[in-house]
Design an enzyme around this catalytic site. Structure first.
Site, mmCIF file in Angstrom:
data_model
loop_
_atom_site.group_PDB
_atom_site.id
_atom_site.type_symbol
_atom_site.label_atom_id
_atom_site.label_comp_id
_atom_site.label_asym_id
_atom_site.label_seq_id
_atom_site.Cartn_x
_atom_site.Cartn_y
_atom_site.Cartn_z
ATOM 1 N N THR A 337 0.833 -1.183 0.000
ATOM 2 C CA THR A 337 0.000 0.000 0.000
ATOM 3 C C THR A 337 0.872 1.237 0.000
ATOM 4 O OG1 THR A 337 -1.575 -1.235 1.376
ATOM 5 C CG2 THR A 337 -1.832 1.128 1.358
ATOM 6 N N GLY A 419 -0.015 -3.552 5.419
ATOM 7 C CA GLY A 419 -0.949 -4.632 5.663
ATOM 8 C C GLY A 419 -1.318 -4.771 7.122
#
Length: 522
Positions: A337, A419
């Site tokens: 991400t 995560g």
């Protein structure tokens, strides 16, 4: 360097300097934090392709001066064909594959989220201006970071056979070297098409037609009709109050409720001093309690605000032993991400996160558009439970952008990739800065930890960066934590960032030395 970037007209933090520069350029022209974030989001999708992309999802918290935050949920739903029975017929009755066409089963939502965010602006800058830096990066090439080079080499075995991937991201058949030029002309053309035709083209126009045909031919359950059925949603974020102020995060099926729970539980422990055993142990044990409920109950459609009521939090906090560690084997959530934050001259603050789930997502890459599709659907379960796969359902999301308004009026946007580590890193950064008075950049740089396994790790240990005080590490071990040491600055500890708007008008930003980013003030 532990000094944050300072500015009086704006500030931005991003995990790649090209994204920070793209956003800062918009702010310098008088653009809003929302417009700056769209520019940064497009740029980082090109410059940091292993961590995010326009084939993934995105989530926004947007707070205007004197107003409550608005959440934009830009996570895509599962394909109409995506059922446990369909996967069983493909020879996968136990689990959804993590790579390849069968892993690409949810609609990419982030581009729709850009449009929904810009719709909040009265007269937004043209998309052609906002996407121009990203288009140039894609056409002219990026200098591959060490992070991308290492990641591609580590994951090459699983990604190289996936249709379309190697042709773009493994030129010559091998992982690119650090500092080499990587061009993405097809992606540049796609961004140019979005700039000309608008974000709707991605879901209803020529781009949707191209992707629908490619996905079906590749064997994905996604179809053009799934793209057309997608809508980014404006939502009311989750909220909890602590002794520091009001905190917000994203609704389910993201793990935003876990991030808020950790900080609310820790607040109940009455810890008065940072960086000692009570601080670190307390956050770790609060994490365990939050994750136990998250893993058992969180799914699409869950009304998680009730989890943040005082009675529920009191009950969870009572289970925390301030001296001993709860034994901790559990099933982790994975993910890759980027997080970015911005504050503008008008007092708007944005917390934004964008992802393709694992590194390079499903790996499935459309050669005509250069889009790498996410594997977020691999987070679904094929068995019974709150996260069981069903058509139109959204999977569990590790993504969660965070925001807080402190009691003295400061507004803080913060977050990280990582995560399973996202709630943990958020708790570390927030508690250090807002609760114990550490400087913003120092709070981001300071040694961090990760409870559990992620990115294919085989251990569920408490992983601690080696810069942490040895005496504190010894105390954690004595309390029953199974400690494993990480390098001094480890990717496993996340790529965090933060932006703070002060009541007097100062804006400050911090970025993570673990990433390739920048914090800029104007």
């Amino acid at each position: 360097m532990l000094n944050p970037a300072l500015g009086l007209k704006g500030a931005i933090s991003a995990p790649h300097q090209a994204a920070a520069q793209a956003g800062a350029g918009v702010l310098a022209e008088g653009g809003s934090a929302v417009e700056a974030m769209v520019a940064a989001a497009a740029a980082v999708a090109v410059a940091y392709p292993h961590m995010n992309g326009i084939g993934g999802d995105g989530f926004w918290l947007i707070k205007r001066a004197g107003q409550a935050p608005v959440a934009i949920f830009a996570g895509g739903q599962a394909a109409g064909l995506a059922t446990p029975e369909w996967y069983a017929a493909q020879g996968h009755a136990e689990a959804i594959p993590a790579r390849g066409p069968l892993a690409a089963l949810t609609v990419p939502g982030t581009v729709g989220g850009w449009g929904a965010a810009l719709a909040l602006c009265e007269a937004p800058m043209p998309l052609a201006r906002l996407l121009a830096p990203a288009i140039a990066l894609a056409r002219e090439g990026i200098a591959v970071t060490g992070n991308q080079a290492d990641c591609t080499a580590e994951k090459a075995e699983g990604l190289a056979p996936v249709p379309g991937f190697a042709e773009i991201y493994m030129p010559g058949g091998s992982a690119p070297e650090r500092g080499s030029r990587l061009r993405q002309p097809a992606l540049g053309a796609t961004l140019e098409r979005i700039a000309e035709a608008g974000v709707a083209d991605y879901y209803y126009g020529d781009l949707a037609a191209t992707h629908g045909a490619f996905l079906e031919a590749a064997g994905s359950p996604l179809r053009r009709a799934d793209l057309e059925a997608y809508r980014a949603e404006r939502r009311v974020p989750l909220e909890v109050s602590t002794s520091q102020g009001r905190l917000w995060n994203m609704v389910p099926p993201t793990q935003g409720v876990a991030s808020l729970s950790i900080l609310a539980l820790f607040d109940r422990l009455g810890v008065r001093e940072g960086e000692g055993f009570a601080h670190i142990h307390g956050l770790i044990e609060a994490t365990k309690q939050a994750f136990i409920r998250r893993n058992a109950e969180l799914g699409d459609g869950v009304e998680a605000q009730a989890w943040l009521e005082a009675a529920a939090l009191d009950e969870m906090a009572a289970r925390i032993d301030p001296a001993r560690a709860l034994p901790w084997p559990y099933e982790p959530r994975q993910g890759d991400t980027i997080w970015m934050g911005a504050a503008d001259a008008e007092g708007t603050v944005v917390s934004f996160i964008q992802s393709v789930f694992w590194e390079f997502g499903a790996g499935l890459t459309c050669p005509e558009t250069g889009v790498v599709f996410q594997n977020r659907g691999a987070a679904f379960s094929l068995g019974e439970g709150p996260n069981q796969l069903a058509p139109g359902k959204r999977p569990f999301h590790t993504l969660n952008p965070a925001m807080a308004e402190l009691k003295d009026g400061r507004v803080m946007a913060y977050g990280t990739m990582g995560g399973e580590g996202q709630p943990q890193t958020q708790a570390a950064v927030f508690s250090r800065y807002a609760q114990f008075g550490m400087g913003l950049q120092e709070a981001v740089t300071a040694p961090r930890w990760l409870l559990g396994k992620t990115w294919g790790d085989d251990t569920t240990t408490l992983k601690v960066e080696s810069r942490m005080d040895p005496g504190l590490v010894a105390q954690l071990r004595q309390a029953g934590h199974e400690v494993e040491m990480l390098p001094p600055f480890s990717d496993l500890a996340g790529h965090a960032g933060a932006v703070v708007l002060h009541p007097g008008g100062l804006r400050e930003a911090a970025s993570d030395p673990r990433a390739d980013g920048a914090a800029l003030g104007l």
